[in-house]
Scaffold this active site. Structure first.
Site, PDB file in Angstrom:
ATOM      1  N   GLN A 112      33.548  25.384  45.142  1.00  0.00           N
ATOM      2  CA  GLN A 112      33.956  25.868  44.710  1.00  0.00           C
ATOM      3  C   GLN A 112      33.287  25.021  43.380  1.00  0.00           C
ATOM      4  OE1 GLN A 112      35.664  29.079  44.353  1.00  0.00           O
ATOM      5  NE2 GLN A 112      33.982  29.210  42.525  1.00  0.00           N
ATOM      6  N   ARG A 146      28.504  30.479  45.598  1.00  0.00           N
ATOM      7  CA  ARG A 146      29.466  29.515  46.737  1.00  0.00           C
ATOM      8  C   ARG A 146      28.783  29.790  47.870  1.00  0.00           C
ATOM      9  NH1 ARG A 146      34.848  29.396  47.240  1.00  0.00           N
ATOM     10  NH2 ARG A 146      34.302  28.849  48.679  1.00  0.00           N
ATOM     11  N   CYS A 155      37.828  30.907  39.675  1.00  0.00           N
ATOM     12  CA  CYS A 155      37.437  30.873  41.340  1.00  0.00           C
ATOM     13  C   CYS A 155      37.543  31.587  42.398  1.00  0.00           C
ATOM     14  CB  CYS A 155      37.794  29.527  42.209  1.00  0.00           C
ATOM     15  SG  CYS A 155      39.769  29.307  42.013  1.00  0.00           S
TER      16      CYS A 155
END
Length: 309
Positions: free
Chosen positions: A131, A295, A267
């Site tokens: 992440q 990602r 996130c």
């Protein structure tokens, strides 16, 4: 000997820059490199629920020319007591890499210790390094390149004891950023992680600040990040956490304190009205959706880099 990515500081500063630069290239050309043509299989293992990790790794392995072999623990013998070491010995003979979203860091460390192919931490209770690669790549894309990261002020506020805070400390320090963690006294980051981040920052020109003062953490920051106040496994503490973290919300006032044009990171999943307001996450300064897209690109870059060692 295989290279693994189990925590953020498994990449040196120079190696991190290589991976991030490749991530930016993948966004421009999604099929730039295809190391898994064959197709070669990559095991993608889940002990926890997932949306972004499942989609980004599955899509990414396919775009790298490979076959994403998705394994849910409850449907495998690991869910019935087969050891991590034995699972690693089976997988290493049949796949080109192992990606695992699991619980304790010791589990993925054990997998790597018994695997001759790269093992990637897709999330543990202690770290979320993939992440952070995505976050740094998104900032770099907006700022004009990977070289723009060093010297930026990155503030993370909320639960300072969780995996995101720990990975921001290590990953941000590796990038030469000035990392600030703002959290309540009972939710400060692990002291060993802070010490390691300070060691990294001393070598990259960055710095580390840990404070309980929200305003001190975010004032003048170039990027402000947060995470859910109630992570997986913390549901029984929801009422307590909502009260404790109430003063650590990212909202319009936060952006007034931060540097002009500061970017906002989350996130996901996000809970609007709790750790972040809808006006901020959906506003012009939000990088949340680009961050989620990265990602895919960052993990493709990481896998390509690892199998080429």
């Amino acid at each position: 000997m295989a290279r693994h990515f189990l925590r953020d500081d498994d990449l040196t500063p120079a190696e991190q820059r290589e991976v991030l630069a490749l991530a930016l290239e993948f966004r421009r050309d999604r099929y730039k490199v295809q190391p898994f043509v064959g197709p070669k299989a990559v095991a993608i293992m889940f002990d926890k629920h997932s949306t972004r990790t499942r989609v980004s790794f599955s899509t990414g392995v396919a775009e790298l020319g490979g076959y994403p072999l998705v394994i849910d623990s409850q449907n495998s013998h690991m869910g019935r007591g087969e050891s991590v070491a034995d699972t690693a010995r089976v997988l290493e003979r049949q796949v080109s890499a192992i990606v695992w979203r699991t619980y304790g860091q010791e589990r993925i460390d054990e997998m790597a210790a018994h695997s001759s192919v790269p093992v990637v931490n897709a999330l543990t209770d202690q770290f979320h390094p993939c992440q952070i690669l995505a976050d740094l790549a998104a900032i770099a894309d907006e700022r004009g390149g990977v070289g723009a990261l060093a010297g930026l002020d990155l503030a993370y506020v909320g639960d300072g004891a969780n995996n995101m805070a720990h990975s921001y400390l290590l990953g941000g320090a590796t990038a030469g950023m000035h990392v600030r963690i703002g959290a309540p006294e009972a939710y400060l980051p692990d002291e060993e992680v802070v010490a390691r981040a300070e060691e990294l920052a001393a070598s990259t020109g960055g710095s580390v600040t840990v404070t309980t003062d929200f305003d001190k953490a975010v004032t003048g920051a170039d990027a402000v990040a947060t995470d859910t106040w109630v992570s997986m496994g913390d549901e029984a503490q929801k009422a307590e956490r909502m009260q404790v973290f109430g003063d650590y919300q990212i909202n319009d006032r936060t952006l007034e304190l931060a540097a002009p044009g500061a970017h906002v990171l989350h996130c996901l999943p996000a809970y609007r009205g709790h750790e972040i307001t809808g006006s901020v996450i959906d506003g012009d300064q939000s990088l949340v959706w680009l961050e989620a897209e990265y990602r895919l690109h960052a993990q493709k870059a990481l896998l390509s880099w690892l199998v080429d060692r």
